[in-house]
Design an enzyme around this catalytic site. Sequence first.
Site, mmCIF file in Angstrom:
data_model
loop_
_atom_site.group_PDB
_atom_site.id
_atom_site.type_symbol
_atom_site.label_atom_id
_atom_site.label_comp_id
_atom_site.label_asym_id
_atom_site.label_seq_id
_atom_site.Cartn_x
_atom_site.Cartn_y
_atom_site.Cartn_z
ATOM 1 N N HIS A 1 0.788 -1.233 0.000
ATOM 2 C CA HIS A 1 0.000 0.000 0.000
ATOM 3 C C HIS A 1 0.813 1.271 0.000
ATOM 4 C CE1 HIS A 1 -4.261 -1.111 0.452
ATOM 5 N NE2 HIS A 1 -3.760 -2.240 0.890
ATOM 6 N N LYS B 1 -9.151 14.187 3.736
ATOM 7 C CA LYS B 1 -8.282 13.001 3.796
ATOM 8 C C LYS B 1 -7.484 13.107 5.085
ATOM 9 C CE LYS B 1 -6.460 14.195 -0.225
ATOM 10 N NZ LYS B 1 -6.347 12.951 -0.962
ATOM 11 N N ARG B 2 -6.760 12.040 5.446
ATOM 12 C CA ARG B 2 -5.913 12.144 6.629
ATOM 13 C C ARG B 2 -4.917 13.294 6.468
ATOM 14 N NH1 ARG B 2 -6.242 8.094 10.705
ATOM 15 N NH2 ARG B 2 -4.511 9.221 11.643
ATOM 16 N N LYS C 1 0.623 14.697 1.782
ATOM 17 C CA LYS C 1 -0.641 15.046 1.120
ATOM 18 C C LYS C 1 -0.750 16.558 0.870
ATOM 19 C CE LYS C 1 -3.221 11.041 2.959
ATOM 20 N NZ LYS C 1 -3.973 10.382 1.870
ATOM 21 N N THR D 1 -8.234 6.990 -2.951
ATOM 22 C CA THR D 1 -9.561 6.526 -3.362
ATOM 23 C C THR D 1 -10.570 7.660 -3.209
ATOM 24 O OG1 THR D 1 -9.850 5.626 -1.131
ATOM 25 C CG2 THR D 1 -9.263 4.057 -2.890
ATOM 26 N N LYS E 1 -14.038 8.955 -5.472
ATOM 27 C CA LYS E 1 -15.375 9.304 -4.954
ATOM 28 C C LYS E 1 -15.782 10.682 -5.459
ATOM 29 C CE LYS E 1 -13.951 6.909 -0.752
ATOM 30 N NZ LYS E 1 -13.378 7.176 0.592
HETATM 31 C C1 LIG Z 1 -12.108 7.451 1.010
HETATM 32 C C2 LIG Z 1 -11.771 7.802 2.387
HETATM 33 C C3 LIG Z 1 -10.429 8.008 2.752
HETATM 34 C C4 LIG Z 1 -9.285 7.943 1.753
HETATM 35 O O1 LIG Z 1 -9.115 9.229 1.176
HETATM 36 P P1 LIG Z 1 -7.801 9.602 0.342
HETATM 37 O O2 LIG Z 1 -8.106 10.958 -0.181
HETATM 38 O O3 LIG Z 1 -7.706 8.591 -0.757
HETATM 39 O O4 LIG Z 1 -6.655 9.582 1.266
HETATM 40 C C5 LIG Z 1 -10.153 8.350 4.059
HETATM 41 N N1 LIG Z 1 -11.126 8.465 4.982
HETATM 42 C C6 LIG Z 1 -12.429 8.293 4.666
HETATM 43 C C7 LIG Z 1 -13.463 8.461 5.718
HETATM 44 C C8 LIG Z 1 -12.799 7.949 3.360
HETATM 45 O O5 LIG Z 1 -14.087 7.748 3.063
#
Ligand SMILES: *Cc1c(COP(=O)(O)O)cnc(C)c1O
Length: 802
Positions: free
Chosen positions: A347, A535-536, A541, A643, A647
């Site tokens: 990952h 995101k985190r 990032k 991911t 979305k």
């Molecule tokens: C999809 C998702 C993530 C991953 O987000 P990234 O932008 O790909 O890091 C993290 N937390 C939640 C709650 C998500 O739904």
Amino acid sequence: MFSNKESFKSAFLEKLETMYGKSFKDSALRDQYNTLGHMVREYISSRWIATNEKNRTENNKQMYYLSIEFLLGRLLGSNLLNLGILDVCREGLDELGINLDELEENEADAGLGNGGLGRLAACFLDSLASLDLPGHGCGIRYKHGLFDQKIVDGYQVELPEQWLRHGNVWELRRHDQAVEVGFWGQIEASTANGRLEFRHTKAETIMAVPYDIPVVGYETNTVNTLRLWNAEPVPFPPNNKNVLVYKRETEAVSEFLYPDDTHDEGKILRLKQQYFLVSASLQNIIRLHRERNGSLRNLHEKVAIHINDTHPVLAIPELMRILLDEEKMDWDEAWNITVHTISYTNHTTLSEALEKWPTHIFQPLLPRIFMIVEEINERFCRELWNKYTYDWKRIEDMAIIAHGLVKMAHLAIVGSHSVNGVAHIHTEILKQREMHLFHEFYPEKFNNKTNGITHRRWLLKANPQLSKLLCETIGTEWIENPAKLQALSHYKQDAAFQEKFYEVKQFRKELLAKRIEEQTGIRIDTHSLFDVQVKRLHAYKRQLLNVLHIMYLYNRLKEDSSFTIQPRTFIFGAKASPGYYYAKKIIKLINELAEKVNHDPQTNAFLKVIFLENYRVSLAEEIFPAADVSEQISTASKEASGTGNMKFMMNGALTVGTLDGANVEIREEVGAENIFIFGLTAEEVSNYYQNGGYRSADYYHHDWRIKKAVDQLVNGFFPDAGDEFEAIYDSLLIQNDEYFVLRDFAPYIDVQEKIGRAYQNRNYWLDMSISNVAQSGFFTSDRTISQYAKGIWNINPVQVVR
Ligand SMILES: *Cc1c(COP(=O)(O)O)cnc(C)c1O
């Protein structure tokens, strides 16, 4: 009971009375939620039994997805959707005066994961069941999931999450299937029939009790199982250990999810959790296999075990242990079965995330497992020696155990038949850089499986308004097969469709604006561009790049009253790991900036900054449908896939991003004209790291826009901040800006300017936005899972009839 509104209503009222011994009018929302939840679980049970029965009698190959995290979110809505009873429930409840969305808010958001990795596991479960594939999850039933985040004075405060406080209607405790897991103790060797045998004695044994959660497929009878293990004491403490100490230490094993995303903590409790998950799951898998097959000789033909990152990598030595010590196989046969059973997903290539366990921690905790890892290592090094004789350096670099450390990724590669990355660019980096020695040795093991998301949760359920419009426009085929979303591209310039599409986005922006006002008291302009980064929080990032850009815009607006921009609302959501000092400073910075910007009458019409606390799945479901712009601005090469980017795309947001992770494939799908790419490429980043030549100070000194914003971190611009942001300032200038924030700053300003202008041409923007939805089908996790099923697991759909 779900066949029509009337029968649903009477079943619901009856169930509520029998469950709670009170009449409907005296019931609370939580009672009503629990009632519906129980009805749904009962409704599921015949399919669940039928699925298990089918798998048992047909003895078809099963896949088990081992993951230390499953970030499920709420299950009521997605179960209703998948069972095809969402509408009948919504309408029936409406007639009783109950709003289904409000009812849903009584379900705790199951947060047994940190972010992308755990959410991927949850999307995969949904796709496996929906594709009728026999694939099940194995995880830990953490008492406390990822912490709840509160923002106090702009700082993150962590509160223990309590998702089980009011019970969990979806789980079933299966005490009869509990198994024991042993730690510590000693290994005794003896010879029997000319064979060395090993016995684990004086082990400290704990009990693993499974809680099963049904995983319901979309419009199918398949109901797979997510089995979460709970750690409990055995009736009599082993080794005469103090009862209270033993109980406390045992329960700690499944008490907390480690809140570290892409960072290896190296704590002994974490290693305990990992072995606990693996040992309980494997004992269970093997018991089932034995019941169906009698022998373990064909295990790899009937069972695939997938390890999600290296956290469950002890599945390799644990399976060897069972085959060697319990099944009495010889090493070569056991090894052949193990390698052909197990597959591994990598990952990340971030070095701070690669798990390495000191042998002095590993060996005493898991003495027999350690012996087996040592032997795997010795045999592997011998193999290397045969091929690369005298190449000491290479053998040292590839060894599983070296310099007192067990390298979990090396163990994963050696002990599995498949190693996959999660996006094209990530897999290439693995093959050519991080794992190139292994790729040279085992080229056939490496493959790519680009991540995906379940379009059922992230489009159908999260955005019913857009889904309805899509069905009215191109029919319903896309629900079964999201590639069919492409039909939408015929409508991208259709004025009437554009207008409806715009109205849906506008509606969702208004919903989010309402939520924002409730939570923050800030009223935002729903006609402004919603520019979202959720995101985190992590340096790679680059939330900081986003922040510096906002500061730049603010400065321009303040300096020059004739300067105008497309009004924007910048929305952030992010949790920082509690021990990640720098990330917490960035959260404080975002909140200080929000405080300053949101209260400045001079810039107010153009700029708003919102930090939404406690970013999690249920909040994400409200955010993605309302976004205009998706911020995917990691330093190229650092984000394995992402991911969230998918979305956003599926909900019609345009990506501003670097050529990193799956952004590269998003660009391929949607076309370069429908995405905003900027910044260094992965290759350029790699060249800087290898050859040097980057001096962040040059960018600071030569671009007044950068200098001004960076200086404001420390010059009193944030009046109450003092030296709060010195560490951020230092990271940029003293530590030479490891993530190239200043290097990418000017291109980022330029591309953002382009975005602002594009947004003002509504037809042009809608054309691009519609194109993004139309081309998002590739990113369904159904596609990803089909590729895993065919290319790695060799499992086939099983039709369950009731
Ligand atoms: C999809 C998702 C993530 C991953 O987000 P990234 O932008 O790909 O890091 C993290 N937390 C939640 C709650 C998500 O739904």
